[in-house]
Scaffold this active site. Structure first.
Site, PDB file in Angstrom:
ATOM      1  N   GLU B  29     -46.028  12.812 -12.765  1.00 56.99           N
ATOM      2  CA  GLU B  29     -45.530  11.517 -13.241  1.00 56.99           C
ATOM      3  C   GLU B  29     -44.002  11.523 -13.139  1.00 56.99           C
ATOM      4  OE1 GLU B  29     -46.435   8.412 -14.255  1.00 56.99           O
ATOM      5  OE2 GLU B  29     -44.283   8.138 -14.602  1.00 56.99           O
ATOM      6  N   ILE B  45     -56.913  -6.473 -20.847  1.00 52.79           N
ATOM      7  CA  ILE B  45     -58.239  -7.122 -20.812  1.00 52.79           C
ATOM      8  C   ILE B  45     -59.196  -6.375 -19.885  1.00 52.79           C
ATOM      9  CG2 ILE B  45     -59.490  -9.218 -20.161  1.00 52.79           C
ATOM     10  CD1 ILE B  45     -56.965 -10.779 -20.798  1.00 52.79           C
ATOM     11  N   HIS B  47     -61.939  -7.373 -17.767  1.00 54.30           N
ATOM     12  CA  HIS B  47     -62.435  -8.639 -17.243  1.00 54.30           C
ATOM     13  C   HIS B  47     -63.926  -8.576 -16.928  1.00 54.30           C
ATOM     14  CE1 HIS B  47     -58.545 -10.629 -16.835  1.00 54.30           C
ATOM     15  NE2 HIS B  47     -58.053  -9.461 -16.449  1.00 54.30           N
ATOM     16  N   CYS B 439     -40.552   3.211 -40.671  1.00 55.54           N
ATOM     17  CA  CYS B 439     -41.097   4.525 -40.321  1.00 55.54           C
ATOM     18  C   CYS B 439     -40.365   5.289 -39.235  1.00 55.54           C
ATOM     19  CB  CYS B 439     -42.574   4.408 -39.963  1.00 55.54           C
ATOM     20  SG  CYS B 439     -42.883   3.517 -38.424  1.00 55.54           S
TER      21      CYS B 439
END
Lengths: 405, 475
Positions: B29, B45, B47, B439
């Site tokens: 990465e 989403i 789909h 936090c």
């Protein structure tokens, strides 16, 4: 483990500690719950002075104000649960909470909500720009500097001239962070006049009134803040753009009352209460910044003290209000607190006007109260004392302000 | 060794799929964290697969991907909420388009849909625009947290003997015999037998390093508003009638109870331009209010953000073997999240095994299940209490908005989170209305405690995103 108590207080800031003490003095068994590891709320990080002038008639720092309350609490049998988070408040008067010892329940007769407020975050303002680090609320910057000895910036612009913003402008300046200005969208400062003088003018920090941030820029860390002038209709004034090269933007753009986890009483957005701090559920009382945002911790502690007293009396069946009179916002009034009056008890009415006045006359009708305020401004809360009264025909009270010619 | 370039959802799931057969998988990465490119800034989403152009690779893989999410959810311990989706017809002209959707669904072999008349629609979604006439309802559509899919995938790879390396930007490739010598920006060199390019926005540039050409990638920006949980707006994903170009600007319930409004779709010049714009945000407001008029943009906004999608002129996925014999997985635009598990299988079962004739055998020692630390507030109290008895930190709530415990945060850090955003995306801290005000300073302290880093070295996300400059005073 299960507990039973007369009064539970949620939130051990200035309001909650004062409420717990006063409930105790009024003969109640009290549990005080705090979600942080230490009581005191925002007082812990407010190391400047100016606290307690009204409540204690002393000029204290935030931590000193808290310690005064804490020392008094230590002489009582109030059970203080720190590091304890309330998960649920149920309609049948059960409070469920969690801490490092487990999940527990308190059966209570009355509850006082003193949950304070949170800071409105820059991210919620919908101001366009890059995704960068270096944007802090004033409270977070204050916590880093005052409590953790960590410096989150080298140069900063402050947005919002509320009291915390002004205090932080001075604090950053004193710690060697270059403060390039304070930007305020309104045509007048949001904080107290004394703070404008002591935090900005005394250090030659410029205040840009009627200005707004229009864009933030940077590669990973903030680098530039774009600011423009705003006209009376809220539109950007063309060619008024200024660019500030800063690595931090410190925001003081308002406080929002915290009302969680009580979901079944009226809020707007804070808890709506009577002059005896009772909410629309008769066993739940509320005080301090979770009702409306107050100017001073002195007011907050005074309200907490009152809420604690009536909660204790309620728990013992010694306080049952007969009727409630609605208080309405009339002309030129922005905020009014409380929203209802029990006429058998006296009232401290807190009012914010909706615009700047040279000389305002504030009226409370039909009670016939008239007071004159020089230079009334939305940023300064006005207090009005109302005695208890027996006039039964009054159904509604209206507070208005107008300019005296 | 098999190398996967790119640690987003697609790269993560491909590495995981290969890892089922071969232990020696490396995932590289370029950025400081997993899943922070396209994976982070999208609608989240799953789909239904009904409306992709019939015959396209998108259509071929979307529905299968949708179905595979049950397994993904189980094996990777990811929340998938199949809350369904409505495509809304707001006027007569849009009514006609509902038929087109049905025809497309038939061609794509998707049967899980219903046409809802106005009354049934409003029973399900009372807050919709009162003009809504009808909807194309797809009950198998849902939402998930895309970054979690990527994070749990790489966790699965590490669990099964693969390696996941961050800050590895590929800069040069040399052929040596039948192998690839991969040189990274930090000076490191690795030799791979097979390479899969899943470099997202940069897949075209990475392909070029191997001497291959794939359809050029144009970043298309999508801007969003995130709204808070205090108000109930909709129960399912709400789409407008789609245009040729996009699925439009939607209203989407998120997995943790908030709502997204967006996205816009505008091509931008830079693959690094994640900025929000005045016009873009105004467009989202206007379009989403047309679907749900009660959206409260003055009081309910938590934050705004923008994501980039890797669009190509062909508007379809490009998944194929280049003349270098590198497998390029490029142009994974919408519905890339949904299709990702199917893409992973397509790469391994079709491209590697069938087309490259590499015989693979399933590993006997493969562990398919990846645990996650429970979000205690969502568990039953009995379970939670036992957890607190074992570790008192399981009872300490640190994030007040999303009720995340110290134990969950510590676990995320022990699992490798080093930046605030890595802890955020692993645990949901600072996702709520306070945006971390209560936090983040505590999280920063915990990262320092666990790792020995100094506060000034703790980053928000990428290099340069410092939070603390220094101590205020040296004590």
């Amino acid at each position: 483990m299960r507990y039973e108590t007369d009064v539970t207080v949620i939130g051990a800031g200035g309001a909650g500690m004062a409420a717990a003490l006063s409930a105790h003095r009024n003969g109640a068994d009290v549990i005080l719950i705090e979600r942080e590891e230490e009581s005191g709320g925002v007082l812990n990080q407010c190391i400047h002075n100016g606290f307690g002038l009204h409540y204690y008639r002393k000029d204290l720092t935030g931590p000193e104000f808290k310690e005064t309350l804490e020392e008094e609490l230590a002489t009582t049998n109030v059970k203080v649960l720190e590091g304890t988070f309330v998960l649920d408040v149920s309609k049948d008067k059960k409070i469920t909470f969690v801490n490092s010892k487990g999940i527990h329940e308190v059966k209570t007769k009355a509850l006082v909500m003193t949950t304070g407020a949170r800071e409105r975050h820059f991210n919620s303002l919908g101001i366009p720009g890059d995704r960068v680090s270096g944007i802090f609320t004033a409270g977070v910057a204050q916590k880093y500097i005052n409590l953790q000895n960590l410096k989150p910036a080298n140069s900063a612009l402050i947005v919002g001239s509320g009291d915390i913003g002004l205090i932080m402008a001075r604090r950053l300046h004193l710690e060697g962070i270059e403060v390039k200005g304070v930007v305020e969208i309104l045509p007048y400062p949001g904080g107290l006049e004394r703070n404008v003088q002591q935090c900005l003018r005394d250090y030659n920090i410029p205040l840009y009134l009627s200005h707004s941030v229009t864009r933030v820029e940077g590669k990973n860390r903030l680098d530039k803040v774009y600011v423009s002038q705003i006209d009376e209709a809220g539109r950007i004034v063309p060619n008024s753009e200024r660019v500030f090269n800063v690595d931090a933007l410190i925001t003081s753009v308002g406080l929002i009352p915290s009302v969680k986890p009580v979901e079944f009483v009226r809020t707007g957005p804070g808890f709506i209460t009577t002059n005896t701090n009772q909410t629309t559920a008769d066993w739940i009382f509320a005080a301090g910044n979770c009702t409306v945002i107050f100017d001073l911790v002195d007011y907050v502690a005074r309200e907490g003290e009152k809420a604690g007293k009536y909660a204790a009396l309620y728990a013992k069946n010694e306080y049952v209000p007969e009727e409630r009179i609605t208080i309405k916002k009339g002309k030129n009034i922005n905020i009014i607190h409380p929203s209802y009056i029990d006429p058998n008890e006296s009232t401290k009415l807190y009012v914010r006007v909706s615009k700047v006045f040279q000389r305002a006359e504030i009226t409370v009708e039909p009670l016939g109260i008239e007071i004159i305020e020089e230079e009334a401004r939305p940023s300064e809360m006005i207090e009005i004392h109302i005695k208890s009264f027996k006039e039964k025909r009054i159904k509604e009270i209206e507070v208005s302000a107008h300019e005296l010619g | 060794m098999i190398a996967v370039i790119g640690g987003g959802i697609v790269g993560g799931l491909i590495a995981r799929e290969i890892n089922k057969y071969i232990e020696d998988v490396y995932l590289f990465e370029a950025k400081n964290s997993i899943g922070t490119g396209i994976t982070k800034g999208n609608s989240g989403i799953i789909h239904g697969g009904y409306d992709d152009p019939p015959g396209s690779l998108r259509a071929q893989l979307c529905y299968i991907g949708n179905q595979l999410y049950d397994e993904i959810s189980r094996e990777l311990s990811i929340e998938v909420r199949r809350i369904g989706s409505h495509v809304i017809a707001l006027d007569e002209s849009e009514l006609a388009k509902i038929n087109e959707l049905e025809e497309k669904a038939a061609k794509n072999n998707v049967k899980e849909y219903r046409i809802l008349e106005r009354n049934d629609l409003f029973d399900m979604e009372p807050n919709l625009n009162a003009d809504a006439l009808m909807s194309f309802y797809c009950p198998i559509a849902g939402v998930t947290e895309p970054w979690k899919v990527a994070m749990q995938s790489v966790k699965s790879v590490e669990l099964n003997g693969g390696k996941v390396l961050k800050n590895k930007k590929l800069v040069e490739v040399k052929r040596k015999d039948n192998k690839f010598e991969l040189s990274f920006e930090d000076g490191s060199v690795y030799t791979a037998d097979l390479v899969i390019n899943a470099a997202g926005l940069y897949a075209d540039e990475v392909a070029r390093l191997f001497g291959d050409e794939v359809p050029a990638i144009f970043p298309v920006k999508g801007e969003y508003f995130l709204l808070g949980k205090d108000v109930k707006y909709v129960n399912s994903v709400i789409f407008p009638m789609p245009s040729e170009l996009t699925k439009g600007c939607l209203v989407i319930p998120t997995v943790d109870g908030g709502y997204l409004a967006g996205p816009t779709a505008h091509e931008v010049k830079s693959k690094q331009d994640f900025s929000t714009t005045r016009d873009g945000l105004a467009e989202v407001k206007e379009k989403s209010l047309r679907l749900v008029p009660s959206l409260d943009f003055s009081r309910n906004v938590v934050k705004t953000f923008a994501g980039l999608r890797p669009e190509s002129r062909e508007k379809d996925f490009y998944i194929d073997i280049g003349k270098s014999s590198v497998i390029h997985v490029s142009g994974i635009r919408s519905p890339g999240l949904t299709a990702a598990p199917a893409i992973a299988r397509y790469v391994v079962e079709y491209l590697i095994q069938e087309k490259l004739h590499i015989n693979l055998e399933k590993r006997k020692d493969y562990i398919s299940h990846v645990e996650k630390i429970p979000h205690f507030v969502d568990t039953d109290y009995g379970y939670w209490v036992r957890a607190i008895e074992q570790d008192p930190e399981a009872g300490e709530i640190v994030c007040f908005c999303n009720e995340v415990t110290k134990r969950e945060i510590r676990e995320a850090i022990r699992n490798g989170a080093r930046t605030i955003d890595e802890v955020k995306f692993a645990t949901r801290i600072s996702f709520g209305e306070c945006q971390g005000s209560f936090c983040v300073s505590k999280i920063l302290k915990m990262i320092c405690e666990e790792t020995g880093l100094e506060p000034k070295d703790v980053l928000q996300n990428e290099k340069g995103s410092w939070i603390i400059d220094s101590e205020v005073r040296t004590i």
